[in-house]
Design a protein around this motif. Structure first.
Motif, PDB file in Angstrom:
ATOM      1  N   TYR A  56      35.920  10.086  23.856  1.00 20.21           N
ATOM      2  CA  TYR A  56      36.226  10.769  25.103  1.00 20.21           C
ATOM      3  C   TYR A  56      35.100  11.756  25.420  1.00 20.21           C
ATOM      4  N   PRO A  57      34.644  11.885  26.684  1.00 16.49           N
ATOM      5  CA  PRO A  57      35.228  11.347  27.915  1.00 16.49           C
ATOM      6  C   PRO A  57      34.739   9.942  28.297  1.00 16.49           C
ATOM      7  N   LEU A  58      33.734   9.422  27.560  1.00 15.88           N
ATOM      8  CA  LEU A  58      33.215   8.101  27.920  1.00 15.88           C
ATOM      9  C   LEU A  58      34.290   7.025  27.781  1.00 15.88           C
ATOM     10  N   SER A  59      35.196   7.210  26.821  1.00 14.63           N
ATOM     11  CA  SER A  59      36.235   6.208  26.596  1.00 14.63           C
ATOM     12  C   SER A  59      37.178   6.071  27.785  1.00 14.63           C
ATOM     13  N   SER A  60      37.249   7.098  28.635  1.00 14.92           N
ATOM     14  CA  SER A  60      38.136   7.028  29.803  1.00 14.92           C
ATOM     15  C   SER A  60      37.695   5.947  30.781  1.00 14.92           C
ATOM     16  N   PRO A  93      34.483   6.292  16.111  1.00 10.24           N
ATOM     17  CA  PRO A  93      34.674   5.194  17.051  1.00 10.24           C
ATOM     18  C   PRO A  93      33.404   4.866  17.812  1.00 10.24           C
ATOM     19  N   LEU A  94      33.351   3.665  18.353  1.00 15.62           N
ATOM     20  CA  LEU A  94      32.194   3.246  19.132  1.00 15.62           C
ATOM     21  C   LEU A  94      32.075   4.059  20.411  1.00 15.62           C
ATOM     22  N   VAL A  95      33.201   4.357  21.035  1.00 20.10           N
ATOM     23  CA  VAL A  95      33.223   5.104  22.298  1.00 20.10           C
ATOM     24  C   VAL A  95      34.215   6.253  22.157  1.00 20.10           C
TER      25      VAL A  95
END
Length: 382
Positions: free
Chosen positions: A160-164, A156-158
């Protein structure tokens, strides 16, 4: 009163707000450290961070264990029955009330900041912020796509934890900070004579980010298997919402001009933003088959779920089979938005233009942001 006097007068409340913010953060952190199970596990994590964590992990729920939070992809009901602390993706009454209080508190802080900068008493700022409202919904769909990408074995592009940062409701804070930084940067450029209008520059940045996000989502739909383009959802949602909102605006303008007198075109956009949310919810709940979209979505907001369950109980089965059960949500959204527009009369706007503008921005964002997310999620089959 000159500008210097206004700025000096604004410093006292601004300092008080900053002090209260620091005090709240310290008190909350201290309580969580002193009583970790009661304050963090059973309240802050259970109602606020746990749902974000479960959503980021694409799990059915998350359970707090002695070793920390763990995502569960099945067996959530059994975990609840066993007495475990379980958090599910979405909202609860407690979290929605909490987020509402946080929103009001942060609006006061933003108001004091803008007052100190002596800006944002011009309606043009409202229009400059509309692209960022759309951006919030689009970025939320990017995060939705990460779950599908992982399931399909695609990086994925983003992650976890950045996706949060782009999961509801954290995404509201993320987009808020991005918008504020953009506004301050454009304001600095205008005051240095680099650009002519920080309003137009702010809007330009927002539009650019929306276009880039939409291009990424479109590329994913065209080049991958985990996303499929269904433009009928986008076209139908925008067309129906635009027709309904303009129809209401026209009726008010011709038969109840006092409703539109204070806000003008801003009022039209307020109603349109909530119409997008209402129409998207109705289409996703009951009409995707008619649009040839082989997907199923369920409401995450308690208010929407309550309306649907109540309609199922009261509405005849034959009518339910014909028109579905989510349609009252659309009428509630239109009615509430119309009342809000009516409340922002000339007197309110003249007495507190800056605060009124911030409230109108917030009211529009809580409709247009989630509505855009729902619309685009189905549009890209995510």
């Amino acid at each position: 009163m000159n500008t210097y006097e206004r700025l000096s007068e604004a410093q006292g409340p601004a300092r008080l707000w900053v002090a209260s913010f620091v005090a709240l953060v310290v008190a909350t952190a201290g309580a969580a450290v002193a009583m970790p199970t009661r304050v963090w596990d059973r309240f802050l994590w259970h109602y606020f961070w746990g749902p974000v964590y479960a959503d980021a992990k694409a799990a059915s729920c998350a359970v707090m264990t002695d070793g920390g939070p763990q995502p569960l992809y099945q067996g959530c009901a059994a975990a609840v029955e066993s007495g475990a602390i379980v958090a599910e993706p979405g909202y609860t009454i407690v979290s929605e009330v909490g987020y509402m209080l946080i929103l009001v508190y942060m609006l006061v802080g933003v108001y004091l900041l803008l007052e100190r900068l002596d800006i944002a008493d011009d309606p043009n700022l409202y229009f400059a912020f509309v692209p960022f409202m759309l951006l919030g919904g689009a970025l939320r769909v990017v995060e939705d796509g990460t779950d599908r990408a992982v399931d399909a074995g695609v990086a994925p592009l983003v992650e976890y934890p950045l996706s949060s940062l782009i999961i509801s409701p954290v995404i509201y804070g993320t987009v808020f900070l991005l918008t504020l930084l953009t506004l301050l940067a454009c304001l600095a450029l205008q005051r240095r004579g680099v650009i002519d209008s920080y309003y137009r520059a702010t809007a330009g940045v927002g539009v650019t980010l929306v276009v880039l996000t939409m291009a990424y989502l479109t590329m994913g739909a065209v080049t991958t298997d985990y996303s499929t383009l269904y433009p009928s959802v986008l076209v139908s949602t925008v067309a129906i919402a635009s027709a309904l909102s303009y129809g209401l605006y026209w009726l008010f303008e011709n038969y109840a001009p006092e409703v539109n007198s204070g806000t003008g075109l801003i009022g039209l956009l307020v109603i349109w933003g909530h119409a997008i949310d209402g129409v998207a919810n109705v289409l996703l709940a009951d009409w995707l088959d008619a649009l040839s979209v082989p997907l199923t979505y369920y409401p995450k907001h308690p208010a929407n779920a309550f309306i649907i369950s109540t309609t199922e109980t009261l509405q005849p089965a034959g009518l339910t089979a014909a028109i579905g059960t989510s349609w009252p949500f659309l009428f509630v959204k239109l009615a509430v938005a119309s009342v809000v527009v009516w409340l922002f009369n000339d007197e309110f706007l003249d007495e507190s233009p800056r605060y009124a503008l911030l409230l109108l921005i917030a009211v529009t964002a809580v409709g247009l942001g989630p509505g855009t997310r729902d619309m685009l999620r189905a549009t890209f089959g995510i």
